[in-house]
Design an enzyme around this catalytic site. Structure first.
Site, mmCIF file in Angstrom:
data_model
loop_
_atom_site.group_PDB
_atom_site.id
_atom_site.type_symbol
_atom_site.label_atom_id
_atom_site.label_comp_id
_atom_site.label_asym_id
_atom_site.label_seq_id
_atom_site.Cartn_x
_atom_site.Cartn_y
_atom_site.Cartn_z
ATOM 1 N N LYS A 128 0.808 -1.234 0.000
ATOM 2 C CA LYS A 128 0.000 0.000 0.000
ATOM 3 C C LYS A 128 0.837 1.279 0.000
ATOM 4 O O LYS A 128 0.383 2.309 -0.481
ATOM 5 C CB LYS A 128 -0.941 0.012 1.213
ATOM 6 C CG LYS A 128 -2.083 -0.965 1.116
ATOM 7 C CD LYS A 128 -3.041 -0.775 2.276
ATOM 8 C CE LYS A 128 -4.122 -1.833 2.275
ATOM 9 N NZ LYS A 128 -5.131 -1.586 3.309
ATOM 10 N N ASP A 130 -9.815 3.085 2.561
ATOM 11 C CA ASP A 130 -9.850 2.457 3.898
ATOM 12 C C ASP A 130 -10.432 3.409 4.944
ATOM 13 O O ASP A 130 -11.250 3.013 5.779
ATOM 14 C CB ASP A 130 -8.444 2.044 4.337
ATOM 15 C CG ASP A 130 -7.946 0.825 3.585
ATOM 16 O OD1 ASP A 130 -8.774 0.016 3.129
ATOM 17 O OD2 ASP A 130 -6.715 0.680 3.448
#
Ligand code: ATR
Length: 293
Positions: free
Chosen positions: A71, A107
């Protein structure tokens, strides 16, 4: 829809990916929306990440999800970042826009939606356990949404302190402090509306390892949120429910980060209920789920 010559690709890049829930959830969403898209998971070792992103470009992929451990590393291969991705320094969703690869982070959005759905509001005071990527997303999102006070508790105190300093730097109006994991938490929890477990404590196959805290430290009225979604009911969520406390579980965040990613790739509202059904079905078939039903 059976994949054909004009089917668009959405890829998941991570390592490991074998147990990912996202293919089941996103393919169900594409099917429901009648879209000619397919979502496939690819296990990409760290040293191949650049090549994998170049592959997305070469193949004209519609987009991608990026998961652990890529990520942060993926940022260097992208053309542009959304404000959220820049703030978090992490990307979990890539969208191809006019040939450019744009990095987003859904997220934090997923976390916020799950809390809003569970609580109907966002808390002003919270204790966050953990200092990794998940904790950063939770802490920065709560501060961004106007939290007045955040306490970060972490096993490694320096990492907790670093996260607190980052929160203070971006959101000077938020009073943030770091505490070591331990009995000091009890006092912080008494003054908080929300506890977020953003550590991996409670996650299968270590579900029965020593708990994060003594359940007696959970005061009446506290909302307990666990970002761990395997098992669906962690030891912490069980302890909170046994005390009659409201809970928000990890799969809700997983659902909403996925729903937001779907919207970014397709420009359409996500079929959330179909996605929820596919997610719960896939989670029920997971190793770990069977142990506790
Ligand atoms: P992620 O990016 O998914 O949040 P991570 O960066 O590996 O993952 O962070 C995991 C978090 O869980 C960290 O806060 C870690 O604490 P340390 O910073 O001390 O490593 C925490 N964690 C993992 N196992 C733990 C354990 N057994 N007890 C307490 N905290 C734990």
């Amino acid at each position: 829809m059976v994949p054909g010559a004009s089917t668009g690709l959405v890829a998941l890049l991570g390592d490991p990916v074998a147990h990912s829930i996202s293919p089941a959830m996103q393919n169900a969403a594409f099917r429901t929306a009648g879209l000619d898209l397919v979502y496939l998971a690819f296990r990409v070792p760290a040293e191949e990440l650049g090549a994998a992103v170049a592959g997305l470009r070469a193949l004209g992929a519609v987009g991608a999800n990026v998961t652990v451990p890529h990520k942060v590393a993926v940022l260097q291969w992208l053309d542009e970042l959304s404000p959220e991705a820049r703030l978090l320094g992490a990307v979990n969703t890539v969208v191809r826009e006019k040939g450019r690869l744009v990095g987003h982070n859904t997220d934090a959005y997923g976390f916020r939606r799950a809390l809003e759905e569970g609580l109907g509001r966002l808390p002003r005071t919270a204790v966050i356990a953990g200092a990794g990527g998940a904790a950063r997303a939770a802490a920065l999102e709560l501060a961004r949404a106007g939290a007045a006070r955040l306490t970060v508790v972490n096993r490694t105190p320096e990492r907790g302190q670093a996260l607190v300093e980052e929160v203070r730097r971006h959101f000077p109006g938020c009073r943030a402090e770091a505490l070591p994991l331990g009995v000091e938490m009890a006092e912080a929890l008494r003054g908080a509306e929300l506890l977020v477990n953003a550590t991996s404590v409670g996650m299968w196959p270590h579900s029965e390892e020593p708990p994060l805290l003594d359940p007696d430290w959970l005061p009446p009225g506290l909302v307990v949120c666990d970002l761990v979604y395997n098992p669906r009911e962690t030891a912490l969520i069980r302890a909170a429910r046994a005390r009659g406390l409201p809970t928000v579980t990890g799969e809700q965040m997983l659902l909403y980060q996925g729903a937001r990613a779907f919207e970014l790739w397709t420009g359409q509202p996500a079929p959330v209920e179909e996605m929820r059904r596919a997610l719960l079905e896939a989670l029920a078939a997971w190793p770990g789920a069977r142990e506790r039903g």
